[in-house]
Design an enzyme around this catalytic site. Structure first.
Site, PDB file in Angstrom:
ATOM      1  N   CYS A   2       0.867  -1.176   0.000  1.00 60.57           N
ATOM      2  CA  CYS A   2       0.000   0.000   0.000  1.00 60.57           C
ATOM      3  C   CYS A   2       0.898   1.217   0.000  1.00 60.57           C
ATOM      4  O   CYS A   2       1.547   1.514   1.000  1.00 60.57           O
ATOM      5  CB  CYS A   2      -0.920   0.005   1.221  1.00 60.57           C
ATOM      6  SG  CYS A   2      -2.014   1.456   1.274  1.00 60.57           S
ATOM      7  N   GLU A 114      -3.309   0.912  -6.834  1.00 62.32           N
ATOM      8  CA  GLU A 114      -2.225  -0.020  -7.152  1.00 62.32           C
ATOM      9  C   GLU A 114      -1.924   0.082  -8.640  1.00 62.32           C
ATOM     10  O   GLU A 114      -2.823   0.331  -9.447  1.00 62.32           O
ATOM     11  CB  GLU A 114      -2.608  -1.450  -6.776  1.00 62.32           C
ATOM     12  CG  GLU A 114      -1.430  -2.405  -6.750  1.00 62.32           C
ATOM     13  CD  GLU A 114      -0.317  -1.934  -5.840  1.00 62.32           C
ATOM     14  OE1 GLU A 114       0.640  -1.310  -6.363  1.00 62.32           O
ATOM     15  OE2 GLU A 114      -0.391  -2.174  -4.626  1.00 62.32           O
TER      16      GLU A 114
END
Length: 271
Positions: A2, A114
């Site tokens: 993350c 992402e």
């Protein structure tokens, strides 16, 4: 992993959702659609109130800095590298072991970004026609629109270069716990592109479903083996992922337009 996420929910919404007992309006943060390491973020945690006679844990909404600085660190220079803690080893790593046992939190988010490299881009790189492939960003969020409650840790660090009464003499920092990305089908998949989160990246933030919030935040729970059971991945099919514009790749860009879904990826295709 993350490395970037979106957090636009208002404190008033979070206090009701997480049954917050204490928060300071002076710590209010503006909505942020491009949260990057070292930024200040909201965290839900339970601990006694400072200087209170009643030492019971109180659920609080606090403003922390993303990028954990271990209590034993000589300086905070490594904070940007400590934004994630792996669920598989969080109980044994020196930087995370003590926070895992005593200082756990939830980091509320809309979802996370992402980046996946398109097949065409990778082929160009292999052929030597492009040294660095462009990457397509995806936004990953709960399919039902609920909060993305990321499992996190927090820690206190004392800046010894400042006097005790200095307002910045103590840092409170946090880290997101990550786990292996889901290999099962997405709850809502894009028209073209990834069929599962693992198609985009092998890691993902660990999302805590609501039935685990109380146990995760409870500071009375300190047994590592019991706590590790709470790190089990959530059921598959809860998430959706869709392509967004490459503007999110620049941390200076910030606004709700970053979450707008593209009809098709801008950077080739992942498959």
């Amino acid at each position: 992993m993350c490395g970037r996420y979106a957090a636009s929910r208002r404190p008033e919404d979070l206090t009701g959702l997480f049954q917050i007992e204490k928060w300071e309006p002076s710590e209010a943060l503006a909505p942020d659609w491009n949260v990057a390491p070292t930024k200040e973020v909201y965290a839900v945690l339970e601990r006694p109130l400072k200087d209170a006679e009643d030492r019971r844990p109180v659920r609080q909404l606090r403003k922390l800095r993303w990028g954990l600085v271990p209590s034993f660190a000589k300086n905070p220079e490594g904070a940007a590298r400590m934004i994630n803690a792996r669920a598989e080893t969080v109980h044994e790593k020196p930087s995370f072991r003590r926070p895992f046992a005593a200082r756990r939190c939830i980091l509320p988010a809309d979802g996370y970004y992402e980046w996946g490299t398109g097949t065409e881009e990778r082929e160009l790189e292999v052929k030597g026609k492009k040294k660095r492939p462009r990457k397509q960003p995806y936004f990953v969020t709960p399919a039902d629109g609920s909060v993305f409650a990321m499992a996190g840790l927090y820690e206190f660090w004392r800046d010894r270069t400042l006097p005790d009464d200095h307002p910045q003499s103590w840092w409170v920092t946090c880290s997101v716990i990550t786990t292996e990305a889901e290999t099962g089908p997405l709850g809502v998949a894009p028209a073209e592109g990834p069929r599962s989160l693992s198609d985009i990246h092998p890691r993902m933030p660990l999302m805590l479903t609501e039935d685990r919030w109380d146990a995760w935040l409870d500071p009375a729970r300190t047994d590592p083996d019991e706590l590790r059971e709470l790190l089990a991945p959530p059921p598959t099919g809860l998430m959706r992922a869709y392509p967004v514009g490459t503007a999110v790749s620049n941390v200076r860009n910030n606004g709700p337009e970053l979450l707008e879904e593209l009809e098709a990826p801008e950077v080739g295709t992942l498959f």
